[in-house]
Design an enzyme around this catalytic site. Structure first.
Site, short mmCIF file in Angstrom:
data_model
loop_
_atom_site.label_atom_id
_atom_site.label_comp_id
_atom_site.label_asym_id
_atom_site.label_seq_id
_atom_site.Cartn_x
_atom_site.Cartn_y
_atom_site.Cartn_z
CB CYS A 133 -0.91 -0.02 1.23
SG CYS A 133 -1.91 1.45 1.37
CB CYS A 136 -0.53 2.37 4.18
SG CYS A 136 -2.01 1.72 3.45
CG ASP A 137 3.25 1.05 4.43
OD1 ASP A 137 2.81 1.50 5.50
OD2 ASP A 137 3.05 -0.11 4.05
#
Ligand code: NAP
Length: 318
Positions: A133, A136-137
């Site tokens: 992701c 997200c990261d």
């Protein structure tokens, strides 16, 4: 345990659309959100191809869908469905971590999850440089060199997004041409932070407590080499989230739930929509359409049952 008219498993675009339509039909649906409210869309940094929503984050889109569904009576249970029991037909039983529901009609929109590479080091280093992701990261890879694995829309879209953080991205693809749509591919080809490594697969991911390299194999020459990198973002497709169904519904060989054109599954009163039953299109727009169709079909099915079980005026008078 009260009887619910409709329980919807999953809160992505298919689930929230089904909630909106069954809510507007006065069925007071319950949506069991699942592990990620909004599903994969809520992890998408930008949605550009959903009509009427010219641009914005997946979270923005999902929040709008949620508000709209709640306005018409949908109730969102921020829990995870742990098991379903469809064996005796309607009413169906759905257990979450905190309670059990009895549902006259069930709409399954549990979506799909990222496919794993299944190579040594992947599991051990997930969250330590291996990610599925970008939204997200991505931030953790500011100023770093990373690799993206895959050649579809997800891989290219995420690679473009990750150029905001990484200094350089090598896209590792097992063939010599992309599956991704032309518009995305052209943007990636024009981006000087992105290099393509064609005809190449990842054999293993290396590192003690964080990623420091990948071992690559050229599928044409068979040569292997170690490629230093601090991040490995994997976007190689999805697997349907069918574990809780435990083979109670008919599925295709890949595990996608089979439905007819009314989104009816192999069990009467159980409908499915979105990526759990769609191995092909997987767009927000198609999931919304399928969620709508499943809701209309569920409503029709419930009405028919009520008509059949309602006493006629003659029998009521007897
Ligand atoms: P996808 O289209 O199935 O592409 C998966 C990619 O990963 C393919 O390039 C495939 O290679 C590669 N791959 C699969 N298994 C692999 C393995 N074991 N090792 C190495 N490479 C592997 O999946 P996706 O990109 O996640 O897209 C899924 C669906 O969502 C598609 O319908 C897509 O159009 C849609 N989507 C749309 C957008 C958008 O903005 N329009 C964004 C994201 C996703 P091959 O090409 O050789 O098969």
């Amino acid at each position: 345990m009260e009887m619910e008219k409709v329980v919807i498993i999953g809160s992505g675009p298919a689930g929230l659309t089904a909630a909106l339509y069954t809510g507007r039909a006065g069925l007071n649906p319950v949506v069991i959100a699942g592990p990620q409210f909004g599903g994969q869309v809520s992890l998408t940094h930008e949605i550009e191809n959903y009509p009427g929503f010219p641009g914005g984050s997946g979270t923005d889109l999902i929040e709008t869908m949620r508000e709209q569904a709640e306005r018409f009576g949908a109730r969102i249970d921020m829990d995870v469905a742990l098991s379903v029991d469809l064996t005796n037909g309607s009413p169906f039983r759905v257990k979450t971590g905190n309670r059990e529901y009895l549902a006259e009609a069930l709409i399954v929109t549990s979506g799909a999850s990222p496919r794993l590479l299944n190579v040594p080091g992947e599991k051990e280093l997930t969250g330590r440089g291996v990610s599925y992701c970008g939204t997200c990261d991505g931030f953790f890879f500011r100023g770093k060199k990373i690799v993206v694995v895959g050649g579809g829309d997800s891989a290219i879209k995420e690679a473009l997004f990750l150029t905001r953080f990484a200094t350089h991205i090598d896209v590792i693809h097992r063939r010599d041409s992309l599956r991704a749509e032309a518009a995305l591919a052209e943007r990636a080809f024009a981006n000087d932070k992105i290099t393509f490594v064609w005809n190449t697969v990842v054999e293993s991911i290396q590192g003690a407590d964080k990623v420091n390299s990948v071992v690559l194999r050229d599928v044409v020459t068979g040569e292997t080499r170690e490629h230093p990198t601090e991040g490995v973002f994997i976007f190689i497709g999805h697997e349907p989230n069918n574990a809780i169904l435990s083979e109670q519904l008919k599925m295709d060989p890949l595990g996608y739930v089979l439905t007819d054109k009314h989104m009816q599954t192999s069990i009467e009163g159980v409908f499915a929509a979105g990526e759990i039953q769609d191995p092909l299109w997987k767009q927000v727009a198609t999931s919304v359409g399928q969620g709508c169709a499943a809701a209309l079909a569920a409503e029709e099915w419930l009405s028919q049952r009520e008509r059949v079980s309602a006493p006629t005026s003659t029998s009521a008078a007897v």
